[in-house]
Design a protein around this motif. Structure first.
Motif, mmCIF file in Angstrom:
data_model
loop_
_atom_site.group_PDB
_atom_site.id
_atom_site.type_symbol
_atom_site.label_atom_id
_atom_site.label_comp_id
_atom_site.label_asym_id
_atom_site.label_seq_id
_atom_site.Cartn_x
_atom_site.Cartn_y
_atom_site.Cartn_z
ATOM 1 N N THR A 1 -19.946 22.458 4.473
ATOM 2 C CA THR A 1 -20.311 23.878 4.445
ATOM 3 C C THR A 1 -21.583 24.081 3.607
ATOM 4 O OG1 THR A 1 -18.537 24.070 2.808
ATOM 5 C CG2 THR A 1 -18.132 25.008 4.978
ATOM 6 N N LYS B 1 -22.385 30.636 -7.134
ATOM 7 C CA LYS B 1 -21.135 31.386 -6.865
ATOM 8 C C LYS B 1 -20.594 30.984 -5.497
ATOM 9 C CE LYS B 1 -22.253 35.605 -9.351
ATOM 10 N NZ LYS B 1 -23.509 36.311 -9.164
ATOM 11 N N VAL C 1 -25.290 31.090 -3.192
ATOM 12 C CA VAL C 1 -25.545 29.645 -3.301
ATOM 13 C C VAL C 1 -26.496 29.368 -4.466
ATOM 14 C CG1 VAL C 1 -26.521 27.624 -2.135
ATOM 15 C CG2 VAL C 1 -25.115 29.244 -0.845
ATOM 16 N N GLY D 1 -16.327 20.146 1.215
ATOM 17 C CA GLY D 1 -16.677 21.412 0.556
ATOM 18 C C GLY D 1 -15.956 22.620 1.118
ATOM 19 N N ARG E 1 -20.544 26.490 -12.142
ATOM 20 C CA ARG E 1 -19.916 25.936 -10.930
ATOM 21 C C ARG E 1 -18.647 25.156 -11.286
ATOM 22 N NH1 ARG E 1 -24.492 22.578 -8.568
ATOM 23 N NH2 ARG E 1 -23.168 22.191 -6.772
ATOM 24 N N ARG F 1 -27.176 25.652 3.501
ATOM 25 C CA ARG F 1 -28.567 25.395 3.096
ATOM 26 C C ARG F 1 -29.498 25.426 4.315
ATOM 27 N NH1 ARG F 1 -25.886 22.629 -0.982
ATOM 28 N NH2 ARG F 1 -25.499 20.833 0.346
ATOM 29 N N ARG G 1 -32.026 20.636 -6.865
ATOM 30 C CA ARG G 1 -31.412 21.761 -6.148
ATOM 31 C C ARG G 1 -31.324 22.936 -7.107
ATOM 32 N NH1 ARG G 1 -25.872 20.133 -3.068
ATOM 33 N NH2 ARG G 1 -25.074 21.972 -4.091
ATOM 34 N N VAL H 1 -19.546 31.616 -1.769
ATOM 35 C CA VAL H 1 -19.878 32.529 -0.664
ATOM 36 C C VAL H 1 -18.555 33.160 -0.202
ATOM 37 C CG1 VAL H 1 -20.740 32.528 1.724
ATOM 38 C CG2 VAL H 1 -21.885 31.148 -0.021
ATOM 39 N N GLN I 1 -9.005 30.307 1.824
ATOM 40 C CA GLN I 1 -9.664 29.494 2.867
ATOM 41 C C GLN I 1 -8.686 28.481 3.460
ATOM 42 O OE1 GLN I 1 -13.367 27.709 1.514
ATOM 43 N NE2 GLN I 1 -14.190 29.673 0.839
ATOM 44 N N ARG J 1 -12.366 25.769 -0.350
ATOM 45 C CA ARG J 1 -12.676 25.798 -1.774
ATOM 46 C C ARG J 1 -11.822 26.845 -2.481
ATOM 47 N NH1 ARG J 1 -18.197 23.578 -1.564
ATOM 48 N NH2 ARG J 1 -19.143 23.416 -3.614
ATOM 49 N N ILE K 1 -17.438 31.780 5.281
ATOM 50 C CA ILE K 1 -17.127 30.345 5.362
ATOM 51 C C ILE K 1 -16.156 30.065 6.509
ATOM 52 C CG2 ILE K 1 -16.006 28.438 4.113
ATOM 53 C CD1 ILE K 1 -18.713 29.199 2.934
HETATM 54 P P1 AMP Z 1 -21.989 22.178 -1.989
HETATM 55 O O1 AMP Z 1 -23.170 21.570 -1.311
HETATM 56 O O2 AMP Z 1 -20.678 21.823 -1.333
HETATM 57 O O3 AMP Z 1 -21.976 21.934 -3.473
HETATM 58 O O4 AMP Z 1 -22.121 23.772 -1.794
HETATM 59 C C1 AMP Z 1 -23.226 24.478 -2.316
HETATM 60 C C2 AMP Z 1 -22.904 25.953 -2.427
HETATM 61 O O5 AMP Z 1 -22.593 26.476 -1.134
HETATM 62 C C3 AMP Z 1 -21.698 26.304 -3.289
HETATM 63 O O6 AMP Z 1 -22.002 26.355 -4.666
HETATM 64 C C4 AMP Z 1 -21.343 27.682 -2.725
HETATM 65 O O7 AMP Z 1 -22.264 28.658 -3.153
HETATM 66 C C5 AMP Z 1 -21.575 27.471 -1.236
HETATM 67 N N1 AMP Z 1 -20.360 26.958 -0.554
HETATM 68 C C6 AMP Z 1 -20.224 25.756 0.089
HETATM 69 N N2 AMP Z 1 -18.987 25.629 0.603
HETATM 70 C C7 AMP Z 1 -18.311 26.763 0.261
HETATM 71 C C8 AMP Z 1 -16.999 27.235 0.479
HETATM 72 N N3 AMP Z 1 -16.090 26.500 1.162
HETATM 73 N N4 AMP Z 1 -16.647 28.448 -0.015
HETATM 74 C C9 AMP Z 1 -17.535 29.208 -0.675
HETATM 75 N N5 AMP Z 1 -18.793 28.825 -0.937
HETATM 76 C C10 AMP Z 1 -19.202 27.613 -0.475
#
Ligand code: AMP
Length: 210
Positions: free
Chosen positions: A31, A57, A53, A85, A167, A36, A156, A59, A92, A88, A64
């Protein structure tokens, strides 16, 4: 193989997901990567997700859930998938169950917070292809240039030191309870922190009986 990877940001979910994906010939659905890419392309989802993101925080669940349902309906997910991911949050995970998306295992990568802070502080990613590097343990051959695509390797936005602790807090509060959620369903497997990517893969293969 229908697998969920659980773990703090920087625990190695993305890296292991790619390896397991090649091994089991099923796609990885990340996700974070989807969001991204949406942000880069300024799609409506990307525009909505950006402030969350960038500040580390979560999303909103409805965004999602929509993304994942759509992606899992594609043909290449017929024989399985690795969710990196997602879920979370408990809502969900409940939403996945409600729409009949089942999993064989939820695998938790257990990495102490101190290690996460070190790893994320040194993590660098390619702006173009998303390849991941670490300034100490796996730097690109030429500083700032992606080995794979020649793109620019950067930090990032959400790996900024002040965002990392935020986070981690969110992980412990919102995501770690998913371990109990899957434990009560008899679906939880855990793997402790290992020194190398290879050792972690071996531990996962052993834990899942692959
Ligand atoms: P990651 O690459 O998995 O660390 O995700 C980067 C960012 O995307 C997270 O810090 C959230 O802002 C958002 N994100 C990714 N997956 C989720 C999810 N399942 N639920 C909510 N936000 C998400």
């Amino acid at each position: 193989m229908k697998l969920i990877l659980l773990g703090a940001p920087g625990a190695g979910k993305g890296t292991q997901a790619e390896i397991l994906s090649r091994m089991c010939k099923v796609p990885t659905i990340s996700t974070g990567n989807i969001l991204r890419a949406a942000m880069k392309n300024k799609t409506p989802v990307g525009i909505r997700a950006k402030e969350y993101v960038d500040s580390g925080k979560l999303v909103p669940d409805d965004v999602i859930i929509g993304i994942v349902r759509e992606r899992l309906a594609e043909d290449d997910c017929k024989n399985g998938y690795i969710l990196d991911g997602m879920p979370r949050t408990i809502p969900q995970a409940q939403a996945l169950e409600e729409v009949g998306i089942d999993v064989d295992w939820a695998l938790s990568l257990e990495v102490p917070d101190e290690t996460i802070i070190e790893r994320l502080g040194g993590r660098r990613v390619c702006k173009d292809c998303g390849a991941t590097y670490h300034v100490v343990s796996s730097p690109p051959k030429t500083e700032g240039v992606c080995d794979t695509c020649g793109g620019k390797v950067c930090i990032r936005k959400d790996d900024a030191p002040e965002t990392i602790s935020h986070r981690l807090e969110i992980y412990h509060r919102e995501t770690a309870p998913l371990k109990d959620f899957y434990e009560t369903r008899g679906k939880l497997k855990s793997v402790g922190n290992m020194n190398t990517v290879d050792e972690t893969t071996k531990a996962i293969v052993g834990a899942l009986g692959l």
